[in-house]
Design a protein around this motif. Structure first.
Motif, PDB file in Angstrom:
ATOM      1  N   ILE A 149      36.792  12.828 103.914  1.00 45.24           N
ATOM      2  CA  ILE A 149      37.437  13.878 104.695  1.00 45.24           C
ATOM      3  C   ILE A 149      38.912  13.956 104.294  1.00 45.24           C
ATOM      4  CG2 ILE A 149      37.928  14.771 107.010  1.00 45.24           C
ATOM      5  CD1 ILE A 149      35.730  12.923 108.072  1.00 45.24           C
ATOM      6  N   GLY A 150      39.390  15.167 104.059  1.00 42.68           N
ATOM      7  CA  GLY A 150      40.789  15.338 103.698  1.00 42.68           C
ATOM      8  C   GLY A 150      41.294  16.705 104.094  1.00 42.68           C
ATOM      9  N   THR A 151      42.587  16.896 103.958  1.00 45.71           N
ATOM     10  CA  THR A 151      43.173  18.204 104.220  1.00 45.71           C
ATOM     11  C   THR A 151      44.065  18.605 103.060  1.00 45.71           C
ATOM     12  OG1 THR A 151      44.196  19.556 105.943  1.00 45.71           O
ATOM     13  CG2 THR A 151      45.295  17.476 105.420  1.00 45.71           C
ATOM     14  N   LEU A 152      44.599  19.808 103.122  1.00 46.14           N
ATOM     15  CA  LEU A 152      45.430  20.331 102.042  1.00 46.14           C
ATOM     16  C   LEU A 152      46.878  19.897 102.205  1.00 46.14           C
ATOM     17  CD1 LEU A 152      44.186  24.042 101.913  1.00 46.14           C
ATOM     18  CD2 LEU A 152      43.485  22.160 100.413  1.00 46.14           C
ATOM     19  N   GLY A 153      47.509  19.550 101.084  1.00 40.54           N
ATOM     20  CA  GLY A 153      48.953  19.386 101.023  1.00 40.54           C
ATOM     21  C   GLY A 153      49.528  20.520 100.208  1.00 40.54           C
ATOM     22  N   PHE A 230      37.581  16.303 113.762  1.00 37.68           N
ATOM     23  CA  PHE A 230      38.697  16.208 112.813  1.00 37.68           C
ATOM     24  C   PHE A 230      39.273  17.611 112.602  1.00 37.68           C
ATOM     25  CE2 PHE A 230      35.818  12.739 111.899  1.00 37.68           C
ATOM     26  CZ  PHE A 230      36.656  11.647 111.693  1.00 37.68           C
ATOM     27  N   ILE A 231      40.575  17.761 112.804  1.00 40.40           N
ATOM     28  CA  ILE A 231      41.273  19.037 112.613  1.00 40.40           C
ATOM     29  C   ILE A 231      42.260  18.877 111.461  1.00 40.40           C
ATOM     30  CG2 ILE A 231      42.783  20.771 113.663  1.00 40.40           C
ATOM     31  CD1 ILE A 231      41.802  19.757 116.412  1.00 40.40           C
ATOM     32  N   GLY A 232      42.243  19.794 110.498  1.00 40.40           N
ATOM     33  CA  GLY A 232      43.156  19.734 109.355  1.00 40.40           C
ATOM     34  C   GLY A 232      44.323  20.689 109.524  1.00 40.40           C
ATOM     35  N   ILE A 233      45.534  20.238 109.144  1.00 39.60           N
ATOM     36  CA  ILE A 233      46.758  21.027 109.324  1.00 39.60           C
ATOM     37  C   ILE A 233      47.643  20.899 108.077  1.00 39.60           C
ATOM     38  CG2 ILE A 233      48.948  21.137 110.603  1.00 39.60           C
ATOM     39  CD1 ILE A 233      46.788  22.350 112.199  1.00 39.60           C
ATOM     40  N   LEU A 234      48.283  22.006 107.698  1.00 36.67           N
ATOM     41  CA  LEU A 234      49.259  22.022 106.605  1.00 36.67           C
ATOM     42  C   LEU A 234      50.586  22.537 107.138  1.00 36.67           C
ATOM     43  CD1 LEU A 234      50.065  21.870 103.566  1.00 36.67           C
ATOM     44  CD2 LEU A 234      49.126  24.178 103.322  1.00 36.67           C
ATOM     45  N   THR A 235      51.693  21.988 106.660  1.00 41.44           N
ATOM     46  CA  THR A 235      53.012  22.437 107.086  1.00 41.44           C
ATOM     47  C   THR A 235      53.185  23.942 106.871  1.00 41.44           C
ATOM     48  OG1 THR A 235      55.388  22.283 106.666  1.00 41.44           O
ATOM     49  CG2 THR A 235      53.948  21.732 104.830  1.00 41.44           C
ATOM     50  N   TYR A 250      47.989  33.603 101.413  1.00 39.98           N
ATOM     51  CA  TYR A 250      47.534  32.982 102.656  1.00 39.98           C
ATOM     52  C   TYR A 250      48.588  33.085 103.765  1.00 39.98           C
ATOM     53  CZ  TYR A 250      44.771  31.005  98.916  1.00 39.98           C
ATOM     54  OH  TYR A 250      43.994  30.866  97.803  1.00 39.98           O
ATOM     55  N   LYS A 251      48.103  33.030 104.992  1.00 39.47           N
ATOM     56  CA  LYS A 251      48.957  32.905 106.161  1.00 39.47           C
ATOM     57  C   LYS A 251      48.955  31.442 106.607  1.00 39.47           C
ATOM     58  CE  LYS A 251      47.642  37.466 108.017  1.00 39.47           C
ATOM     59  NZ  LYS A 251      47.015  38.141 109.194  1.00 39.47           N
ATOM     60  N   TYR A 252      50.070  31.002 107.175  1.00 39.56           N
ATOM     61  CA  TYR A 252      50.199  29.617 107.624  1.00 39.56           C
ATOM     62  C   TYR A 252      50.509  29.642 109.120  1.00 39.56           C
ATOM     63  CZ  TYR A 252      50.408  29.296 102.629  1.00 39.56           C
ATOM     64  OH  TYR A 252      50.101  29.433 101.296  1.00 39.56           O
ATOM     65  N   ILE A 275      40.840  13.771 116.106  1.00 40.31           N
ATOM     66  CA  ILE A 275      41.757  13.273 115.083  1.00 40.31           C
ATOM     67  C   ILE A 275      42.377  14.457 114.362  1.00 40.31           C
ATOM     68  CG2 ILE A 275      41.992  11.692 113.129  1.00 40.31           C
ATOM     69  CD1 ILE A 275      40.667  10.470 115.678  1.00 40.31           C
ATOM     70  N   VAL A 276      43.691  14.454 114.203  1.00 38.30           N
ATOM     71  CA  VAL A 276      44.381  15.467 113.399  1.00 38.30           C
ATOM     72  C   VAL A 276      44.778  14.841 112.075  1.00 38.30           C
ATOM     73  CG1 VAL A 276      46.432  16.922 113.193  1.00 38.30           C
ATOM     74  CG2 VAL A 276      45.213  16.786 115.367  1.00 38.30           C
ATOM     75  N   ILE A 277      44.402  15.507 110.993  1.00 36.12           N
ATOM     76  CA  ILE A 277      44.798  15.090 109.643  1.00 36.12           C
ATOM     77  C   ILE A 277      45.766  16.151 109.151  1.00 36.12           C
ATOM     78  CG2 ILE A 277      44.000  14.374 107.366  1.00 36.12           C
ATOM     79  CD1 ILE A 277      41.169  14.260 108.547  1.00 36.12           C
ATOM     80  N   ALA A 278      47.038  15.803 109.017  1.00 35.46           N
ATOM     81  CA  ALA A 278      48.051  16.831 108.818  1.00 35.46           C
ATOM     82  C   ALA A 278      49.025  16.492 107.702  1.00 35.46           C
ATOM     83  CB  ALA A 278      48.826  17.054 110.115  1.00 35.46           C
ATOM     84  N   HIS A 279      49.281  17.477 106.859  1.00 36.93           N
ATOM     85  CA  HIS A 279      50.322  17.311 105.852  1.00 36.93           C
ATOM     86  C   HIS A 279      51.624  17.866 106.428  1.00 36.93           C
ATOM     87  CE1 HIS A 279      51.431  16.104 101.844  1.00 36.93           C
ATOM     88  NE2 HIS A 279      52.161  17.200 101.736  1.00 36.93           N
ATOM     89  N   THR A 280      52.160  17.123 107.382  1.00 37.10           N
ATOM     90  CA  THR A 280      53.442  17.419 108.012  1.00 37.10           C
ATOM     91  C   THR A 280      54.199  16.109 108.128  1.00 37.10           C
ATOM     92  OG1 THR A 280      52.442  17.171 110.211  1.00 37.10           O
ATOM     93  CG2 THR A 280      52.588  19.406 109.322  1.00 37.10           C
ATOM     94  N   GLY A 281      55.507  16.136 107.945  1.00 35.00           N
ATOM     95  CA  GLY A 281      56.259  14.911 107.728  1.00 35.00           C
ATOM     96  C   GLY A 281      56.859  14.258 108.951  1.00 35.00           C
ATOM     97  N   VAL A 282      57.121  12.978 108.792  1.00 34.56           N
ATOM     98  CA  VAL A 282      57.755  12.139 109.804  1.00 34.56           C
ATOM     99  C   VAL A 282      59.105  11.672 109.277  1.00 34.56           C
ATOM    100  CG1 VAL A 282      57.564   9.973 111.091  1.00 34.56           C
ATOM    101  CG2 VAL A 282      55.535  11.336 110.668  1.00 34.56           C
ATOM    102  N   ALA A 283      60.067  11.554 110.162  1.00 35.15           N
ATOM    103  CA  ALA A 283      61.333  10.895 109.822  1.00 35.15           C
ATOM    104  C   ALA A 283      61.376   9.587 110.589  1.00 35.15           C
ATOM    105  CB  ALA A 283      62.519  11.774 110.190  1.00 35.15           C
TER     106      ALA A 283
END
Length: 614
Positions: A149-153, A230-235, A250-252, A275-283
């Motif tokens: 299982i994966g999501t888009l970056g 599982f929910i996939g998310i992209l920034t 595409y729309k985001y 579970i959320v699998i997301a290509h969004t960043g952490v500081a």
């Protein structure tokens, strides 16, 4: 990625998001969402089993990675909390550690289930043994590591999303590449892509048959079933992260609103473990003196917004990516993890599902991020032979191209890269790249009545330091590792004032998180600290290599890559610049420049000058 002491910029929420609207009754007044940061002190997993009288609980393990970037053999120095692990990473060691973590879990939880998931940027900006094979060698390795299982970056869009979909399903190349790629076996990766907030402009549906969410059913020993969603998310900052032709189809959709939407849909289907699998960043910040840690950045903002929309959401776990940092925290009741990048670390999250509630037990989730240590640092974990064979095969197939000598350095040492920036965000390889682009652009327009004054490129576009062998030789593979994108170089016209404006855009403070900066050639500049928190530094003087200040009203020609021309990394000034020519492909220009140097000398890092008071 090393942070600059000058500025920590953010992946801002102002991106061109298409927002999903919810009915007013779905929005409730939210309480303050607490953010708690944990620090992992242990380097390897230990046996863990929840103490409970309920024998029907179902043990679940999630092994996660993010931002592999085709790093089959790439290693780096991984910081987890206050501990540094040298030469961490690489697919061979990663595979071995994932297997070890699963074995440790199984010893205490014989009836347990393990899911291996990845949070985007599995490919793109890759070293030669992946890039030359269109990253199919990386997909082979991920399959051998049992990622399902994966999501888009954002880097999955580097050559267009269609090309990424091809390598996921194992289709034949749609165009002719090098001989190594054309002969490489094309196979289905077995990876299921979930992406909920990326839809086609033409029909508002996910592209290529990708699903917005996925439901997996697990059973207890007694046959009791529980569903996991599982929910996939992209920034939504995609318009700043890739070229127009790649992002525009595409729309985001807004991340938090989309998560809330599908969380609600899943709950209606009886799914409460989400579970959320997301290509969004952490500081993530750890104070080396006090050992106090803080977690912030886009993910925290997204989760806080989610709790505003629905304080009773069922998101239990959030796998993050994109910012290449370590993180282990909780936001509200949601566990948040991110495992650096390039396989330098991995997430190991264990939870227990209750068939009666169809959800995780309240105190049953235990989240860790562990390092992928080198064989020298941890000889007890043996290299994974199956993935090792894939890497060895990729090396063999690409060796004829990669090992070609293209130049020789003055000294037998590698040039510094972005992991070793100086205090002003310069590194030797980065400055060399822009020198090459300026020289290449001037050569490209030599026969035309066109001059090229300056070159600028984004720091993130220079992916590695330039490797120099002990005999001082430089190979094609080393150059490709530095410039792997194959971006077109555009020549644009800008006034002196616009040059000032774009240089100042590097020093705008968008908050905590993403750090962007420019590398320059043909000019130098002075900048000073300010008292403005929105613009902590300001460029006050720009001058050419001859020492003469540039004219605010004069027009100059600047060579940039097509990513910047589209306004990438928030450098929107370039988007409005008039294009007057092209200068070839960045990888080719860099290779040709190295060939022309006899020998290649590391640039002096003196192009950005911080001026402070006495």
């Amino acid at each position: 990625m090393k942070k600059s002491p000058l500025m920590i910029a953010a992946i801002s929420a102002f991106a061109l998001a298409e927002l999903t609207t919810f009915a007013p009754e779905f929005r409730a007044e939210a309480k303050e969402v607490k953010v708690t940061t944990q620090i992992d002190y242990k380097s390897k997993p230990e046996q863990y089993k929840i103490k409970s009288k309920n024998k029907s609980l179902i043990p679940i393990q999630f092994l996660g990675i993010n931002d592999l970037h085709g790093g089959l053999e790439r290693t780096g120095n991984a910081w987890i909390g206050n501990t540094q692990y040298k030469n961490a990473g690489g697919a061979i060691r990663l595979a071995a550690y994932l297997n070890h973590a699963q074995q440790v879990f199984k010893k205490s939880n014989q009836a347990g289930h393990t899911f291996r998931i990845e949070a985007g940027d599995m490919v793109g900006a890759s070293p030669s043994n992946s890039a030359l094979l269109q990253d199919e060698s990386t997909m082979h390795a991920l399959k051998a590591m049992h990622f399902t299982i994966g999501t888009l970056g954002n880097h999955e869009f580097d050559e267009g999303l269609g090309e990424f979909h091809r390598i996921v399903v194992g289709g034949k190349p749609s165009k002719k590449y090098n001989s190594a790629e054309m002969k490489y076996p094309h196979q289905n990766s077995g990876l299921n892509i979930v992406i909920s907030n990326v839809v086609k402009r033409s029909n508002n549906k996910p592209p290529y048959g990708f699903k917005p969410y996925m439901i997996k059913t697990v059973k207890s020993k007694a046959g009791k079933k529980v569903k996991i969603g599982f929910i996939g998310i992209l920034t939504t900052t995609m318009p700043t992260l890739t070229t127009y032709k790649n992002y525009h189809p595409y729309k985001y959709l807004d991340e938090a609103q989309t998560i809330a939407k599908y969380d609600r849909i899943l709950r209606k289907k009886g799914v409460k473990a989400i579970i959320v699998i997301a290509h969004t960043g952490v500081a993530s910040k750890v104070d080396q003196q006090t050992n106090q840690a803080e977690t912030s950045g886009p993910v925290v903002d997204i989760l806080k917004k989610l709790y505003e929309i629905d304080p009773k959401n069922s998101v239990d776990l959030y796998f993050a990516g994109h910012s290449h940092q370590y993180s282990n925290a909780t936001v509200g009741h949601t566990h948040l993890v991110q495992a650096i990048y390039s396989g330098e670390a991995y997430d190991d999250v264990i939870g227990y599902l209750n068939p009666k509630t169809h959800d995780f037990t309240k105190k049953g989730i235990k989240a860790h991020v562990f390092p992928t240590m080198s064989a020298e640092q941890d000889p007890s974990i043996k290299d994974d032979k199956k993935v090792g064979a894939i890497v060895k095969d990729a090396d063999r197939r690409t060796a004829g191209i990669v090992n070609q000598k293209i130049g020789e350095a003055q000294a037998a040492r590698s040039l510094t890269g972005r992991d070793h920036n100086n205090k002003n965000d310069e590194n030797e390889t980065g400055d060399l790249v822009v020198d090459a682009q300026l020289a290449g652009a001037r050569q490209a327009v030599k026969a035309q009545e066109l001059s090229v004054d300056f070159a600028m490129t984004n720091g993130g576009g220079v992916r590695a330091g330039l490797a120099v062998k002990p005999d001082k030789s430089i190979t094609w593979g080393a150059a490709q590792d530095v410039q792997p994108f194959g971006n077109i170089l555009d020549i644009v016209s800008m006034t002196g004032k616009e040059v000032y404006d774009v240089l100042n855009q590097q020093y705008r403070n968008y908050g905590a998180g993403h750090h962007t900066y420019l590398l320059v050639s043909g000019l130098k500049y002075d900048f000073v600290p300010t008292n403005d928190p929105k613009q902590p530094y300001k460029v006050v003087k720009v001058y050419g290599n001859d020492g003469k200040p540039i004219d605010l009203n004069k027009t100059y020609n600047v060579v940039i890559n097509e990513f910047l021309k589209g306004g990438g990394d928030f450098f929107i000034q370039f988007k409005n610049a008039k294009q007057v020519g092209t200068a070839g492909v960045d990888t080719d220009v860099f290779v040709n420049y190295i060939k022309a140097q006899k020998p290649l000398i590391a640039p002096k890092l003196d192009r950005k000058n911080l001026v402070t008071g006495n």
